[in-house]
Design an enzyme around this catalytic site. Structure first.
Site, PDB file in Angstrom:
ATOM      1  N   GLU A 124      43.406  38.636  43.899  1.00  0.00           N
ATOM      2  CA  GLU A 124      42.567  39.837  43.837  1.00  0.00           C
ATOM      3  C   GLU A 124      41.135  39.497  43.441  1.00  0.00           C
ATOM      4  O   GLU A 124      40.185  40.081  43.949  1.00  0.00           O
ATOM      5  CB  GLU A 124      43.161  40.865  42.862  1.00  0.00           C
ATOM      6  N   ASP A 127      40.484  50.102  46.949  1.00  0.00           N
ATOM      7  CA  ASP A 127      39.518  49.124  47.460  1.00  0.00           C
ATOM      8  C   ASP A 127      38.818  49.732  48.675  1.00  0.00           C
ATOM      9  O   ASP A 127      39.003  50.924  48.981  1.00  0.00           O
ATOM     10  CB  ASP A 127      40.200  47.775  47.766  1.00  0.00           C
ATOM     11  N   TYR A 177      39.330  48.202  39.366  1.00  0.00           N
ATOM     12  CA  TYR A 177      40.123  47.912  40.560  1.00  0.00           C
ATOM     13  C   TYR A 177      41.136  46.800  40.310  1.00  0.00           C
ATOM     14  O   TYR A 177      42.328  46.950  40.605  1.00  0.00           O
ATOM     15  CB  TYR A 177      39.217  47.523  41.749  1.00  0.00           C
TER      16      TYR A 177
END
Ligand code: SF4
Length: 354
Positions: A53, A152, A134
């Site tokens: 990520e 996202d 996020y």
């Protein structure tokens, strides 16, 4: 996409019906990615989810693949990464860009090693160095199957269309987050998040959404209205300013002088060519060592908030007493120095010009 003039029924209400349809689609169409476990498989290790990520922020899946493999081979566990030298990690990151991510990666790995493991809640993850909203939500959902609202750029686009949110980005983000929350299920939140990302990447694409293949079509307000590709609306971008600077290729006996950039500023901690701080007006004044200098051309590079024009200056016979501190790196092995992209471009230009 809806054909022009075609009449449609109003969209079916979203919420659980949308998440159920999306999860069924994900079960059949999930993309195979190096950092992913498919539906029904055991959950992925938090280290791998977190690493992927962080790498995927502002970077494509295709670009991340080799870096993810290289990091795992070299540092298979978060404890290994925590114990790594800063310079080795920065060099391994070279080319992925957004180098603050690499510094945060190390700080986070060291904090996780101190804690003994990744926290298993969104709030606990959010407290780690460098983890924003996020990433904390994505790791909580994907690695720990916690219900978390993961938004996202792909999810943002799908949700803006699903709910026909016409306000321009970035102002529409709070409304998109509320709408994503509405459709995020209590169970399988990680699969749901990954399914939404996959849908955005493969079906609800930027320019030509493939609505006829989309599991969310019966619920989609933008499809019902027509022209879903017009959403999300983006506020007009301001032109980026241009900064000018100079970089210095100082060569002696088959080696080039490299420095370690200071602190947490632009490309901080990275190995680089000496430069002038990029605040010069490009007027040709000032070099870091006495010697015979000549121009090697100009390197152009785009950063997030500005474009850089870097005048490359070459010196093949520097006076030793006047040199800045640094290390002499073999020119023949310059690819292994892990230079960030702008300096790698400058090095390639120097090799062509010398
Ligand atoms: Fe089309 Fe599905 Fe995207 Fe709606 S969510 S615009 S139906 S691809």
């Amino acid at each position: 996409m809806q054909a022009s003039g075609e009449t449609t029924s109003p969209p079916v209400p979203v919420d659980t019906a949308a998440s159920t349809a999306l999860l069924a689609w994900y079960d059949a169409h999930a993309r195979r990615l190096p950092w992913r476990r498919l539906p029904g498989e055991a959950r992925q290790e938090p280290y791998r989810v977190w690493l992927s990520e962080v790498m995927l922020q502002q970077t494509t899946v295709a670009a991340v693949g080799p870096y993810f493999a290289k990091f795992l081979e070299r540092w298979p566990k978060v404890q290994d990464l925590a114990a790594a030298d800063d310079a080795d990690v920065m060099a391994a990151w070279a080319g992925l860009g957004y180098y603050a991510r690499a510094r945060n990666l190390l700080a986070c790995a060291r904090e996780v090693a101190r804690l003994g493991a990744f926290p298993d809640t969104e709030a606990g993850l959010r407290a780690l160095p460098g983890l924003g909203d996020y990433t904390a939500a994505a790791v909580a959902a994907i690695a720990f199957d916690q219900r978390a609202v993961v938004v996202d750029a792909n999810v943002e686009r799908v949700v803006a269309r699903l709910f026909a949110i016409h306000d321009p980005l970035p102002g529409a983000r709070p409304a998109i987050r509320v709408a994503t929350d509405r459709i995020t299920p209590d169970a399988r939140a990680g699969d749901f998040a990954q399914g939404m990302m996959d849908l955005g990447a493969t079906v609800c694409t930027v320019k030509a959404p493939r609505c006829l293949l989309c599991p969310l079509r019966p619920h989609c307000a933008a499809f019902a209205q027509g022209a879903p590709e017009r959403l999300p609306v983006k506020a007009a971008k301001k032109a980026k300013p241009v900064r000018k600077g100079r970089a210095f290729w100082i060569e002696r006996a088959g080696a080039v002088l490299l420095v370690q950039r200071e602190g947490r500023g632009m490309l901080g901690g990275m190995r680089a060519l000496p430069d002038d701080g990029w605040s010069a007006k490009g007027d040709g004044s000032g070099v870091p060592a006495r010697g015979e200098w000549r121009s090697g051309g100009v390197v152009r590079h785009g950063f997030t908030h500005f474009d850089l024009e870097l005048q490359l200056m070459l010196c093949a016979a520097p006076e030793l007493a006047s040199l800045p501190a640094g290390e002499w790196w073999p020119v023949s092995d310059i690819e292994a120095a892990g230079l960030p992209t702008v300096f790698a471009k400058a090095a390639r230009l120097a090799l062509a010009e010398r």
